[in-house]
Design an enzyme around this catalytic site. Structure first.
Site, PDB file in Angstrom:
ATOM      1  N   HIS A   1       7.891  34.995  79.851  1.00  0.00           N
ATOM      2  CA  HIS A   1       9.337  34.953  79.555  1.00  0.00           C
ATOM      3  C   HIS A   1      10.013  33.962  80.504  1.00  0.00           C
ATOM      4  O   HIS A   1      10.466  34.325  81.593  1.00  0.00           O
ATOM      5  CB  HIS A   1       9.930  36.362  79.708  1.00  0.00           C
ATOM      6  CG  HIS A   1      11.359  36.485  79.261  1.00  0.00           C
ATOM      7  ND1 HIS A   1      11.821  37.538  78.498  1.00  0.00           N
ATOM      8  CD2 HIS A   1      12.442  35.693  79.466  1.00  0.00           C
ATOM      9  CE1 HIS A   1      13.108  37.380  78.266  1.00  0.00           C
ATOM     10  NE2 HIS A   1      13.522  36.267  78.852  1.00  0.00           N
TER      11      HIS A   1
ATOM     12  N   SER B   1      12.541  27.617  74.578  1.00  0.00           N
ATOM     13  CA  SER B   1      13.750  26.799  74.713  1.00  0.00           C
ATOM     14  C   SER B   1      14.459  26.668  73.370  1.00  0.00           C
ATOM     15  O   SER B   1      13.825  26.674  72.310  1.00  0.00           O
ATOM     16  CB  SER B   1      13.397  25.411  75.254  1.00  0.00           C
ATOM     17  OG  SER B   1      14.566  24.758  75.698  1.00  0.00           O
TER      18      SER B   1
ATOM     19  N   HIS C   1      14.912  39.352  72.785  1.00  0.00           N
ATOM     20  CA  HIS C   1      15.704  40.020  73.818  1.00  0.00           C
ATOM     21  C   HIS C   1      16.354  41.228  73.133  1.00  0.00           C
ATOM     22  O   HIS C   1      17.117  41.050  72.180  1.00  0.00           O
ATOM     23  CB  HIS C   1      16.809  39.101  74.337  1.00  0.00           C
ATOM     24  CG  HIS C   1      16.341  38.014  75.253  1.00  0.00           C
ATOM     25  ND1 HIS C   1      15.487  37.032  74.859  1.00  0.00           N
ATOM     26  CD2 HIS C   1      16.632  37.767  76.552  1.00  0.00           C
ATOM     27  CE1 HIS C   1      15.268  36.220  75.893  1.00  0.00           C
ATOM     28  NE2 HIS C   1      15.944  36.639  76.930  1.00  0.00           N
TER      29      HIS C   1
ATOM     30  N   GLU D   1      19.673  44.375  76.122  1.00  0.00           N
ATOM     31  CA  GLU D   1      19.915  43.763  77.437  1.00  0.00           C
ATOM     32  C   GLU D   1      21.203  44.333  78.044  1.00  0.00           C
ATOM     33  O   GLU D   1      21.382  44.362  79.245  1.00  0.00           O
ATOM     34  CB  GLU D   1      20.041  42.253  77.216  1.00  0.00           C
ATOM     35  CG  GLU D   1      19.729  41.421  78.416  1.00  0.00           C
ATOM     36  CD  GLU D   1      19.808  39.931  78.111  1.00  0.00           C
ATOM     37  OE1 GLU D   1      19.801  39.536  76.924  1.00  0.00           O
ATOM     38  OE2 GLU D   1      19.884  39.159  79.080  1.00  0.00           O
TER      39      GLU D   1
ATOM     40  N   ASP E   1      12.168  34.932  83.809  1.00  0.00           N
ATOM     41  CA  ASP E   1      13.357  34.670  82.979  1.00  0.00           C
ATOM     42  C   ASP E   1      13.876  33.243  83.217  1.00  0.00           C
ATOM     43  O   ASP E   1      13.727  32.380  82.360  1.00  0.00           O
ATOM     44  CB  ASP E   1      14.461  35.695  83.261  1.00  0.00           C
ATOM     45  CG  ASP E   1      15.382  35.925  82.071  1.00  0.00           C
ATOM     46  OD1 ASP E   1      15.061  35.422  80.982  1.00  0.00           O
ATOM     47  OD2 ASP E   1      16.403  36.622  82.235  1.00  0.00           O
TER      48      ASP E   1
HETATM   49  P1  IMP Z   1      17.169  26.807  77.086  1.00  0.00           P
HETATM   50  O1  IMP Z   1      16.975  27.586  75.802  1.00  0.00           O
HETATM   51  O2  IMP Z   1      15.911  26.115  77.513  1.00  0.00           O
HETATM   52  O3  IMP Z   1      18.337  25.886  77.003  1.00  0.00           O
HETATM   53  O4  IMP Z   1      17.433  27.871  78.258  1.00  0.00           O
HETATM   54  C1  IMP Z   1      18.710  28.412  78.531  1.00  0.00           C
HETATM   55  C2  IMP Z   1      19.118  29.377  77.436  1.00  0.00           C
HETATM   56  O5  IMP Z   1      18.256  30.512  77.438  1.00  0.00           O
HETATM   57  C3  IMP Z   1      20.501  29.962  77.624  1.00  0.00           C
HETATM   58  O6  IMP Z   1      21.503  29.118  77.112  1.00  0.00           O
HETATM   59  C4  IMP Z   1      20.414  31.276  76.847  1.00  0.00           C
HETATM   60  O7  IMP Z   1      20.592  31.054  75.469  1.00  0.00           O
HETATM   61  C5  IMP Z   1      18.972  31.680  77.077  1.00  0.00           C
HETATM   62  N1  IMP Z   1      18.839  32.651  78.177  1.00  0.00           N
HETATM   63  C6  IMP Z   1      18.443  32.425  79.430  1.00  0.00           C
HETATM   64  N2  IMP Z   1      18.430  33.578  80.143  1.00  0.00           N
HETATM   65  C7  IMP Z   1      18.814  34.537  79.301  1.00  0.00           C
HETATM   66  C8  IMP Z   1      18.979  35.948  79.434  1.00  0.00           C
HETATM   67  O8  IMP Z   1      18.778  36.583  80.491  1.00  0.00           O
HETATM   68  N3  IMP Z   1      19.420  36.609  78.326  1.00  0.00           N
HETATM   69  C9  IMP Z   1      19.651  35.993  77.140  1.00  0.00           C
HETATM   70  N4  IMP Z   1      19.487  34.682  76.993  1.00  0.00           N
HETATM   71  C10 IMP Z   1      19.070  33.963  78.041  1.00  0.00           C
HETATM   72 ZN    ZN Z   2      15.553  35.815  78.882  1.00  0.00          ZN
END
Ligand code: IMP
Ligand code: ZN
Length: 348
Positions: free
Chosen positions: A18, A100, A202, A205, A287
């Site tokens: 994750h 991502s 998810h 949460e 995370d």
């Molecule tokens: P990316 O998808 O690589 O741009 O990573 C960042 C994105 O992951 C954020 O904009 C959220 O949509 C998601 N994200 C990261 N951490 C969390 C979390 O703890 N809960 C829900 N979504 C998360």
């Molecule tokens: Zn997450």
């Protein structure tokens, strides 16, 4: 990073299931990106939550918006993806599932398809350069963007799953849990499942998601991210717990993320203990190792010190994560063999 973990935890071979790509960018990479884009006027304190600091969940999601400004070209994305993979490998992670959200950036010409291609290219380059880690990719659906975008993302994931040597293995559902409702996304998620993508969702949460979780568990997902409010002691229900247990759905648990994001009061109150004592498959994960200033070794050490786990128990946890991964059977077998070979050196 806050404080490096002790040698045992760093030497422990680990599986990370994750990890959000843009949340995993290290301090060093972030400094580099900030220096390259001074006009954005971003300081590192805006992209990471240090030791002793906490933020509301809402503030955490603001942090991602800042990071996205810094990573908005194909070149940035290739650079950060490679750096993140190399850092996980240096931390002893031997199998990584990176997730991502494909992003379109009209200003720079980045498209969602190009986004996925670039992440896959970074994974390919790391393999070619001999970085000691197997990496798979989960395409993420940001719940904030609604059903049409979700359907589009599933289509993209499906296309790449069938055309790219098994690098794309699944779909993630993430994003601000207080926005939108899973019922609107159910058709897209079901379609993903039907076409063979594994689902890491998810769920629960935040406390208000009980009804949504009941619904999404009917798919069912292959893994659950966080699941913080599933159990009755925190307002979930026995019925939800029973469903997760009957289906033996592994939980991805991220201690520091939950404590710093304030969905869990303190490490000792983390729901890891509830599920671990039930003997339910739990996988320790980071995370967002960049945002929460941690790494997977530290998360294992924290679990051990908080819940009094022996080195043997920690070894079992890291090994069990292999079975919870979306790796094909052949790769799982190779990972088990690797763990068996390393065991006498690490556990002495
Ligand atoms: P990316 O998808 O690589 O741009 O990573 C960042 C994105 O992951 C954020 O904009 C959220 O949509 C998601 N994200 C990261 N951490 C969390 C979390 O703890 N809960 C829900 N979504 C998360
Ligand atoms: Zn997450």
């Amino acid at each position: 990073m806050d404080t490096p973990a002790e040698p045992f935890y760093r030497q422990l071979p680990k599986v990370e299931l994750h990890a959000h790509l843009n949340g995993s960018v290290s301090e060093a990479t972030m400094e580099y990106l900030i220096a390259r884009k001074p006009h954005l006027n971003i300081q590192h304190s805006m992209t990471a939550i240090r030791k002793g600091q906490r933020r509301t969940l809402d503030e955490c999601f603001q942090v991602f918006k800042v990071i996205h400004q810094l990573i908005d070209t194909e070149e940035d994305l290739l650079l950060v993806t490679k750096a993140v993979i190399e850092e996980f490998a240096a931390d002893g992670v031997r199998y990584l599932e990176l997730r991502s959200t494909p992003r379109e950036e009209t200003r720079t010409g980045l498209t969602k398809r190009k986004y996925v291609e670039t992440v896959i290219e970074a994974i390919r380059q790391c393999k070619e350069e001999g970085v000691d880690i197997e990496v798979r990719f989960l395409v993420a659906v940001d719940r904030r963007n609604g059903p049409e975008v979700a359907a589009e993302t599933v289509k993209l994931a499906e296309d790449f799953m069938t055309s790219n040597d098994g690098v794309v293995v699944g779909l993630d559902l993430s994003g601000d849990p207080t926005v939108g409702h899973g019922k609107d996304l159910l058709p897209a998620l079901q379609k993903a499942k039907n076409c063979g993508l594994k689902l890491a969702l998810h769920l629960s949460e935040v406390p208000s998601q009980k009804e949504e979780t009941e619904l999404l568990l009917t798919i069912p997902p292959d893994r659950i991210g966080h699941g913080t409010f599933l159990h009755p002691e925190v307002g979930g229900s026995k019925c939800l717990v029973d469903k997760v247990r009957e289906r033996n759905i592994p939980l991805e648990l991220c201690l520091t993320s939950n404590v710093k994001g304030q969905t869990v009061e303190s490490y000792d109150k983390h729901h890891f203990l509830y599920w671990y004592q039930l003997g339910h498959p739990c996988v320790l994960c980071t995370d967002d190792k960049g945002v929460f200033s941690t790494d997977l070794s530290q998360e294992y050490q924290l679990a051990a010190s908080t819940f009094g786990l022996s080195q043997e128990a920690i070894w079992e946890l890291s090994q069990q994560a292999i079975s919870c991964s979306f790796a094909p059977d052949g790769l799982k077998k190779q990972l088990y063999e690797r763990w068996a070979l390393l065991r006498p050196q690490v556990l002495c």
